[in-house]
Design a protein around this motif. Structure first.
Motif, PDB file in Angstrom:
ATOM      1  N   ILE A  91     117.084 -38.315 -59.342  1.00 27.02           N
ATOM      2  CA  ILE A  91     117.132 -38.968 -60.653  1.00 27.02           C
ATOM      3  C   ILE A  91     116.874 -40.464 -60.496  1.00 27.02           C
ATOM      4  CG2 ILE A  91     118.639 -39.574 -62.587  1.00 27.02           C
ATOM      5  CD1 ILE A  91     120.018 -36.885 -62.227  1.00 27.02           C
ATOM      6  N   GLY A  92     117.472 -41.076 -59.457  1.00 26.89           N
ATOM      7  CA  GLY A  92     117.235 -42.493 -59.192  1.00 26.89           C
ATOM      8  C   GLY A  92     115.780 -42.786 -58.883  1.00 26.89           C
ATOM      9  N   VAL A  93     115.131 -41.909 -58.115  1.00 27.27           N
ATOM     10  CA  VAL A  93     113.705 -42.094 -57.816  1.00 27.27           C
ATOM     11  C   VAL A  93     112.879 -42.009 -59.092  1.00 27.27           C
ATOM     12  CG1 VAL A  93     111.718 -41.079 -56.630  1.00 27.27           C
ATOM     13  CG2 VAL A  93     113.907 -41.275 -55.446  1.00 27.27           C
ATOM     14  N   ARG A  94     113.191 -41.034 -59.935  1.00 25.88           N
ATOM     15  CA  ARG A  94     112.454 -40.893 -61.195  1.00 25.88           C
ATOM     16  C   ARG A  94     112.635 -42.123 -62.078  1.00 25.88           C
ATOM     17  NH1 ARG A  94     114.980 -36.668 -65.062  1.00 25.88           N
ATOM     18  NH2 ARG A  94     116.353 -38.482 -65.326  1.00 25.88           N
ATOM     19  N   ASN A  95     113.864 -42.605 -62.205  1.00 29.77           N
ATOM     20  CA  ASN A  95     114.109 -43.787 -63.028  1.00 29.77           C
ATOM     21  C   ASN A  95     113.437 -45.022 -62.449  1.00 29.77           C
ATOM     22  OD1 ASN A  95     115.677 -42.314 -64.816  1.00 29.77           O
ATOM     23  ND2 ASN A  95     117.593 -42.799 -63.781  1.00 29.77           N
ATOM     24  N   THR A  96     113.472 -45.170 -61.118  1.00 30.73           N
ATOM     25  CA  THR A  96     112.849 -46.329 -60.481  1.00 30.73           C
ATOM     26  C   THR A  96     111.339 -46.304 -60.669  1.00 30.73           C
ATOM     27  OG1 THR A  96     114.618 -46.413 -58.832  1.00 30.73           O
ATOM     28  CG2 THR A  96     112.589 -47.592 -58.327  1.00 30.73           C
ATOM     29  N   LEU A  97     110.722 -45.139 -60.511  1.00 30.19           N
ATOM     30  CA  LEU A  97     109.271 -45.044 -60.709  1.00 30.19           C
ATOM     31  C   LEU A  97     108.908 -45.307 -62.170  1.00 30.19           C
ATOM     32  CD1 LEU A  97     108.361 -41.965 -58.474  1.00 30.19           C
ATOM     33  CD2 LEU A  97     108.021 -44.398 -57.978  1.00 30.19           C
ATOM     34  N   PHE A  98     109.721 -44.803 -63.097  1.00 33.91           N
ATOM     35  CA  PHE A  98     109.493 -45.104 -64.512  1.00 33.91           C
ATOM     36  C   PHE A  98     109.546 -46.610 -64.748  1.00 33.91           C
ATOM     37  CE2 PHE A  98     111.291 -46.037 -68.700  1.00 33.91           C
ATOM     38  CZ  PHE A  98     110.400 -45.382 -69.540  1.00 33.91           C
ATOM     39  N   PHE A  99     110.563 -47.246 -64.194  1.00 36.09           N
ATOM     40  CA  PHE A  99     110.701 -48.694 -64.342  1.00 36.09           C
ATOM     41  C   PHE A  99     109.516 -49.417 -63.709  1.00 36.09           C
ATOM     42  CE2 PHE A  99     112.075 -52.838 -62.884  1.00 36.09           C
ATOM     43  CZ  PHE A  99     112.782 -53.338 -63.963  1.00 36.09           C
ATOM     44  N   ALA A 100     109.127 -48.997 -62.502  1.00 35.94           N
ATOM     45  CA  ALA A 100     108.071 -49.701 -61.773  1.00 35.94           C
ATOM     46  C   ALA A 100     106.716 -49.582 -62.470  1.00 35.94           C
ATOM     47  CB  ALA A 100     107.973 -49.146 -60.347  1.00 35.94           C
ATOM     48  N   ALA A 251     110.023 -56.589 -57.070  1.00 33.58           N
ATOM     49  CA  ALA A 251     110.992 -56.617 -58.165  1.00 33.58           C
ATOM     50  C   ALA A 251     111.112 -55.254 -58.848  1.00 33.58           C
ATOM     51  CB  ALA A 251     110.585 -57.676 -59.189  1.00 33.58           C
ATOM     52  N   SER A 252     110.027 -54.496 -58.913  1.00 31.88           N
ATOM     53  CA  SER A 252     110.060 -53.197 -59.575  1.00 31.88           C
ATOM     54  C   SER A 252     110.952 -52.212 -58.832  1.00 31.88           C
ATOM     55  CB  SER A 252     108.642 -52.623 -59.688  1.00 31.88           C
ATOM     56  OG  SER A 252     107.821 -53.452 -60.482  1.00 31.88           O
ATOM     57  N   PHE A 253     110.852 -52.199 -57.517  1.00 32.55           N
ATOM     58  CA  PHE A 253     111.616 -51.225 -56.743  1.00 32.55           C
ATOM     59  C   PHE A 253     113.017 -51.705 -56.385  1.00 32.55           C
ATOM     60  CE2 PHE A 253     107.302 -49.676 -55.990  1.00 32.55           C
ATOM     61  CZ  PHE A 253     107.478 -48.310 -56.157  1.00 32.55           C
ATOM     62  N   SER A 254     113.322 -52.974 -56.614  1.00 31.30           N
ATOM     63  CA  SER A 254     114.645 -53.495 -56.265  1.00 31.30           C
ATOM     64  C   SER A 254     115.524 -53.725 -57.484  1.00 31.30           C
ATOM     65  CB  SER A 254     114.498 -54.814 -55.487  1.00 31.30           C
ATOM     66  OG  SER A 254     113.869 -55.813 -56.277  1.00 31.30           O
ATOM     67  N   VAL A 255     115.207 -53.117 -58.610  1.00 33.03           N
ATOM     68  CA  VAL A 255     116.006 -53.307 -59.818  1.00 33.03           C
ATOM     69  C   VAL A 255     117.417 -52.774 -59.578  1.00 33.03           C
ATOM     70  CG1 VAL A 255     115.107 -51.120 -60.753  1.00 33.03           C
ATOM     71  CG2 VAL A 255     116.192 -52.770 -62.266  1.00 33.03           C
ATOM     72  N   PHE A 256     118.414 -53.600 -59.836  1.00 31.96           N
ATOM     73  CA  PHE A 256     119.797 -53.206 -59.606  1.00 31.96           C
ATOM     74  C   PHE A 256     120.764 -53.928 -60.539  1.00 31.96           C
ATOM     75  CE2 PHE A 256     123.777 -54.417 -57.418  1.00 31.96           C
ATOM     76  CZ  PHE A 256     124.413 -53.187 -57.452  1.00 31.96           C
ATOM     77  N   ASP A 257     120.810 -55.266 -60.426  1.00 35.70           N
ATOM     78  CA  ASP A 257     121.866 -56.008 -61.106  1.00 35.70           C
ATOM     79  C   ASP A 257     121.794 -55.878 -62.616  1.00 35.70           C
ATOM     80  OD1 ASP A 257     119.497 -57.344 -61.112  1.00 35.70           O
ATOM     81  OD2 ASP A 257     120.299 -59.299 -60.538  1.00 35.70           O
ATOM     82  N   GLY A 272     120.571 -44.693 -66.184  1.00 37.16           N
ATOM     83  CA  GLY A 272     120.145 -45.989 -65.667  1.00 37.16           C
ATOM     84  C   GLY A 272     120.272 -46.101 -64.165  1.00 37.16           C
ATOM     85  N   HIS A 273     120.399 -44.972 -63.487  1.00 34.44           N
ATOM     86  CA  HIS A 273     120.579 -44.956 -62.026  1.00 34.44           C
ATOM     87  C   HIS A 273     119.240 -45.227 -61.339  1.00 34.44           C
ATOM     88  CE1 HIS A 273     123.534 -44.045 -58.943  1.00 34.44           C
ATOM     89  NE2 HIS A 273     122.612 -43.395 -58.265  1.00 34.44           N
ATOM     90  N   THR A 274     119.240 -46.112 -60.354  1.00 36.42           N
ATOM     91  CA  THR A 274     118.024 -46.434 -59.601  1.00 36.42           C
ATOM     92  C   THR A 274     118.273 -46.216 -58.108  1.00 36.42           C
ATOM     93  OG1 THR A 274     118.625 -48.768 -59.318  1.00 36.42           O
ATOM     94  CG2 THR A 274     117.396 -48.173 -61.325  1.00 36.42           C
ATOM     95  N   ILE A 275     117.221 -46.386 -57.317  1.00 36.60           N
ATOM     96  CA  ILE A 275     117.352 -46.185 -55.877  1.00 36.60           C
ATOM     97  C   ILE A 275     118.327 -47.191 -55.282  1.00 36.60           C
ATOM     98  CG2 ILE A 275     116.122 -46.193 -53.676  1.00 36.60           C
ATOM     99  CD1 ILE A 275     113.656 -45.225 -55.105  1.00 36.60           C
ATOM    100  N   VAL A 276     118.221 -48.449 -55.685  1.00 40.37           N
ATOM    101  CA  VAL A 276     119.121 -49.471 -55.139  1.00 40.37           C
ATOM    102  C   VAL A 276     120.554 -49.232 -55.603  1.00 40.37           C
ATOM    103  CG1 VAL A 276     119.553 -51.945 -54.972  1.00 40.37           C
ATOM    104  CG2 VAL A 276     117.214 -51.093 -55.039  1.00 40.37           C
ATOM    105  N   THR A 277     120.740 -48.747 -56.823  1.00 41.76           N
ATOM    106  CA  THR A 277     122.077 -48.398 -57.285  1.00 41.76           C
ATOM    107  C   THR A 277     122.665 -47.286 -56.424  1.00 41.76           C
ATOM    108  OG1 THR A 277     121.389 -48.952 -59.537  1.00 41.76           O
ATOM    109  CG2 THR A 277     123.410 -47.699 -59.293  1.00 41.76           C
ATOM    110  N   HIS A 278     121.862 -46.294 -56.074  1.00 39.62           N
ATOM    111  CA  HIS A 278     122.310 -45.206 -55.211  1.00 39.62           C
ATOM    112  C   HIS A 278     122.663 -45.744 -53.819  1.00 39.62           C
ATOM    113  CE1 HIS A 278     122.852 -40.918 -54.993  1.00 39.62           C
ATOM    114  NE2 HIS A 278     122.154 -40.824 -53.880  1.00 39.62           N
ATOM    115  N   LEU A 279     121.844 -46.647 -53.327  1.00 41.89           N
ATOM    116  CA  LEU A 279     122.123 -47.263 -52.029  1.00 41.89           C
ATOM    117  C   LEU A 279     123.439 -48.029 -52.064  1.00 41.89           C
ATOM    118  CD1 LEU A 279     119.461 -49.127 -49.899  1.00 41.89           C
ATOM    119  CD2 LEU A 279     121.760 -50.001 -50.080  1.00 41.89           C
ATOM    120  N   TYR A 280     123.658 -48.812 -53.112  1.00 40.84           N
ATOM    121  CA  TYR A 280     124.898 -49.583 -53.241  1.00 40.84           C
ATOM    122  C   TYR A 280     126.107 -48.648 -53.320  1.00 40.84           C
ATOM    123  CZ  TYR A 280     128.292 -52.871 -55.170  1.00 40.84           C
ATOM    124  OH  TYR A 280     129.406 -53.632 -55.383  1.00 40.84           O
TER     125      TYR A 280
END
Length: 320
Positions: A91-100, A251-257, A272-280
């Protein structure tokens, strides 16, 4: 002279060639020792702060590490669990790619368009430049406080209030709780924050284009601003395009804060889950550093591959 067999002379010593190459390398280092001396601080900092962390993270991604015990080698288990069993990561990958795929191109094109339009002005250029750049120097937390008022899910939220006043909505809408609008809302806020830095890069590039190029283009038949933009400005500004595109990719792939500030951690239904959120989550809440390192490696590979694509698109000489 000895006979030649298989590309080597009979009786030749195979270790002579490596020694000769080493001697040539030592002579080159001695000849350019001043240049290497000036490069040494950067190389040391690059190794300590960039290359070494990447290598350590790659090693930890093959281990189980909880910060309290020494890392235990487990092979590909982290990657297998991440790619085959972790639905939240997907889900985080999908949201991150959508954002990017929305944030990157839109921020790039909007920043360049605004910079080109403001560069045409002769009056109030400094005022509009400051107005465009100001949001990028404000912290994301402060920006999120403002936008939380805009996107509040009650009737006192500014967007809900305006839409209800004009009759578009009959009741308040939960912009940051509905999975359909959570990530688009994050994209809008991130775009509003990001235009300043890229805008400034493009504006500086536009002001450094040699005016004689436009004069030569006019002699060759260029008649309006759009033709100048296509035939002169865009080809000359490839270095700025390359710099801005790489920044947009990172910036696209590091969206977190901004995602956490607006949607929370975890967000509703992980919208709103992203890859960096999952990492954190795994690194600093669950303290599973090996698993978090595997997420970081995959994020690095995605960012690197997209960055290389940007290099191929905007490199001036095609050498990348």
């Amino acid at each position: 002279m000895g006979q030649v067999r298989g590309g080597l002379a009979v009786g030749a010593r195979p270790w002579v060639a490596p020694l000769q190459e080493l001697a040539r390398l030592r002579a080159q280092v001695r000849r350019h020792r001043v240049a290497y001396f000036f490069m040494a601080p950067f190389v040391a900092v690059f190794f300590l702060l960039t290359l070494a962390p990447v290598l350590v993270a790659t090693y930890l991604s093959f281990t189980y590490f909880n910060l309290l015990q020494p890392p235990t080698w487990i092979g590909w288990s982290n990657y297998r669990a991440l790619l085959l069993d972790d639905d939240i990561f997907l889900i985080g990958v999908r949201n991150t790619l959508f954002f990017a795929f929305i944030y990157g191109p839109v921020s790039f094109m909007a920043s360049f368009t605004l910079a080109w339009l403001i560069n045409q002005l002769r009056r109030l250029r400094a005022f509009y430049t400051l107005a465009m750049y100001a949001p990028s120097i404000v912290s994301s937390i402060a920006i999120s406080v403002i936008w939380l008022y805009f996107l509040a899910g009650d009737r006192y939220g500014l967007i809900n209030y305006l839409l209800m006043r004009v009759g578009i909505l009959e009741e308040p809408f939960l912009w940051l709780r509905d999975p359909r609008t959570t990530m688009p809302s994050i994209v809008v806020v991130a775009l509003w924050m990001s235009l300043g830095n890229q805008f400034l890069v493009f504006l500086a590039g536009l002001q450094n284009v040699d005016p004689q190029l436009y004069e030569a283009a006019a002699i060759d038949g260029v008649r309006n601003r759009l033709q100048e933009l296509w035939y002169v400005t865009i080809p000359v500004m490839k270095p700025q395009f390359l710099f801005a595109s790489v920044n947009a990719v990172v910036a696209s792939f590091s969206v977190f804060d901004i995602a956490v500030a607006l949607a929370g951690l975890p967000s509703h239904l992980y919208a709103g889950h992203t890859i960096v959120t999952h990492l954190y989550d795994y690194a600093f809440i669950r303290f599973e550093m090996g698993y978090a390192a595997a997420i970081a490696v995959i994020l690095f590979l995605l960012t690197f591959a997209t960055g290389r694509l940007a290099f191929r698109l905007f490199s001036t000489g095609g050498a990348y």
